[in-house]
Design a protein around this motif. Structure first.
Motif: not given
Length: 514
Positions: A97-103
């Motif tokens: 469910i990570a919305p970004s590459l960083e997360l």
């Protein structure tokens, strides 16, 4: 307190649960490889940034391995395995469910750290569940899961990315992990191991995390920030160098080191660890590079890339049991030599055949033949590495070997993708120097393309794409050529070891990390 072996249905369920957990962990080291271009595009990142999804998992996993023994004694093996499995499932859910590459990278770090104890504990708990005369069968069953997982990983990862969404390469861990967790709890909760309050090397652990973390950050971010022209990269390099240097000094004097460097006094251990680490760095770097090459330059879907890379697992399924059955008759140095020379041959084969016009078979056949190398690589090298270890040294030796191998794989992934892009840039400049409006060949090519209905801008764009594509293939082939040479060199290194004594235990089998 030692528990009696399990019998009948309970033993079968424990074998199933631990094999599922092992399969899930090994699967996760390969399932993301073919999905990197999809993940990168969906999250608005470059392909090279997308490889952090792989390297972040590998580094966290490597750091967690050396402290597994201490944690198992402080918490108990069953409890620690349950915590690791539950945490791995939750981290997988967060990755999906990570919305970004960083997360996503943050959650992959968490997932890798929690995965660290799963392989050694699944093996230990499985051996405790079988009587001594049936432990060879148990290890054969366990080994098959880590050999089969890399076959399904690329195919499953590609199919899920193409037909559903890349998130499902992480969501798929949830039902598998829940089943493994419930079965383990049901059958093993009354078989907890002895708990001891041992001290931990806090300074060593801090230096290890700082040194390895900064080293990997330097490798991952360096290609984006022009290496040591960036103050950030200089900082990572300085911290990594100081931390790792002081770690060596500290671990040689501490009473309870997190990494027992005194093991390197044994020749076979030193030769084995260096050989397996260098070889795995080359092998894993290629595993990451080839799906990128197929998808970005040949137009393969993720599923097609997975099918092209999966044949590497077929021959190990057939050959590994034969090698294991006859290990007592074989000189493991000969087996490893054949394996490393086969690696060199397959990389040379790629160097000779990889080009923009290659077919699916051109990609798949070297992968299939390389299965011979895989079959004769991990178990024989582990046998050499641990052949002179005393029983009380086996756990530390196996942990240190696995730590360095896993770390080398992550470094290989970073170095390969960086060199691939760097060599493409070099060749791009060389090619474009020869393309000029004053060059007769260039003018003729542009004129022919315009006669086919292209505008001048479209024709120039096609030439630019062809130049980039040729540069990518030449860059990859240069890497394959270098790998072939390095595998031959490592082959010579293996012969500095002494032949393992008859009956030397092949310690814990390592996962192929593939």
């Amino acid at each position: 307190m030692a528990h009696p072996p399990l019998e009948g249905r309970s033993r079968t369920l424990v074998t199933l649960a631990l094999s599922l957990a092992t399969f899930m962990q090994v699967l996760d080291t390969t399932i993301a490889n073919v999905a990197i271009p999809t993940i990168s595009g969906d999250l608005g990142a470059s392909t090279s940034q997308g490889t952090w999804v792989i390297t972040s998992f590998g580094v966290a996993n490597a750091i967690a391995v050396p402290i597994t023994g201490w944690l198992a004694k402080r918490l108990g093996e069953v409890r620690l395995f349950m915590i690791a499995t539950i945490g791995f499932v939750l981290a997988s859910l967060l990755c999906g469910i990570a919305p970004s590459l960083e997360l996503l990278i943050l959650f992959r770090v968490l997932q890798g750290a929690l995965a660290g104890p799963m392989i050694p504990l699944s093996q230990s708990l499985l051996l405790q569940s079988y009587p001594p005369d049936k432990r060879a069968i148990a290890m054969a069953l366990w080994t098959m899961t880590i050999i089969v997982a890399p076959i399904f990983g690329p195919i499953l990862g590609g199919w899920l990315s193409d037909n559903w969404h890349w998130s499902w390469i992480f969501f798929i861990n949830v039902p598998v992990g829940v089943v493994a967790m419930l079965l383990t709890w049901r059958e093993l909760r009354h078989r907890e191991t002895t708990i001891l309050q041992l001290p931990i090397d806090k300074v060593g652990l801090t230096l290890l995390v700082l040194g390895v973390g900064c080293l990997q950050m330097m490798l991952d971010r360096g290609k984006e920030l022009d290496w040591f022209h960036s103050g950030e990269i200089v900082l990572y390099g300085v911290v990594a160098a100081l931390s790792l240097s002081y770690l060596v000094v500290w671990e040689l004097t501490d009473k309870h080191p997190v990494i027992d460097l005194s093991l390197f006094k044994d020749r076979n251990f030193s030769v084995g660890v260096v050989s397996v680490s260098l070889s795995f760095m080359l092998y894993f770097g290629a595993i990451v590079l080839m799906p990128l090459l197929m998808q970005t330059q040949l137009g393969y879907t993720a599923t097609e890339a997975g099918l092209a890379t999966a044949p590497i697992g077929i021959l190990p399924v057939l050959l590994s049991p034969l090698i294991g059955k006859n290990a007592h008759r074989l000189d493991m140095r000969v087996v490893v030599t054949i394996s490393l020379l086969m690696f060199a041959f397959c990389f040379w084969w790629r160097f000779e055949t990889f080009n923009p016009d290659m077919t699916f078979a051109d990609m798949a056949w070297p992968q299939f033949v390389q299965g011979i190398a895989i079959a004769g690589f991990f178990m024989p090298l582990t046998t050499i590495t641990l052949s002179n270890m005393k029983p009380q040294q086996l756990a530390s030796a196996s942990s240190l070997s696995n730590f360095l191998r896993t770390l080398a794989g992550s470094i290989g992934a970073s170095l390969f993708t960086w060199q691939w892009e760097h060599r493409e840039a070099v060749h791009h400049v060389q090619f474009t120097d020869r393309i000029s409006q004053y060059d007769e060949g260039t003018r003729q090519t542009l004129a022919n393309m315009q006669q086919l209905g292209m505008s001048a801008e479209q024709a120039a764009g096609v030439i630019a794409r062809d130049v980039t594509r040729q540069g990518m293939f030449i860059g990859a082939n240069e890497i394959f050529w270098l790998c072939a040479i390095l595998f031959v060199i490592v082959t010579g290194l293996v012969w500095f070891s002494r032949p393992p004594k008859p009956g030397a235990a092949a310690a814990p089998v390592v996962d192929a990390g593939h």
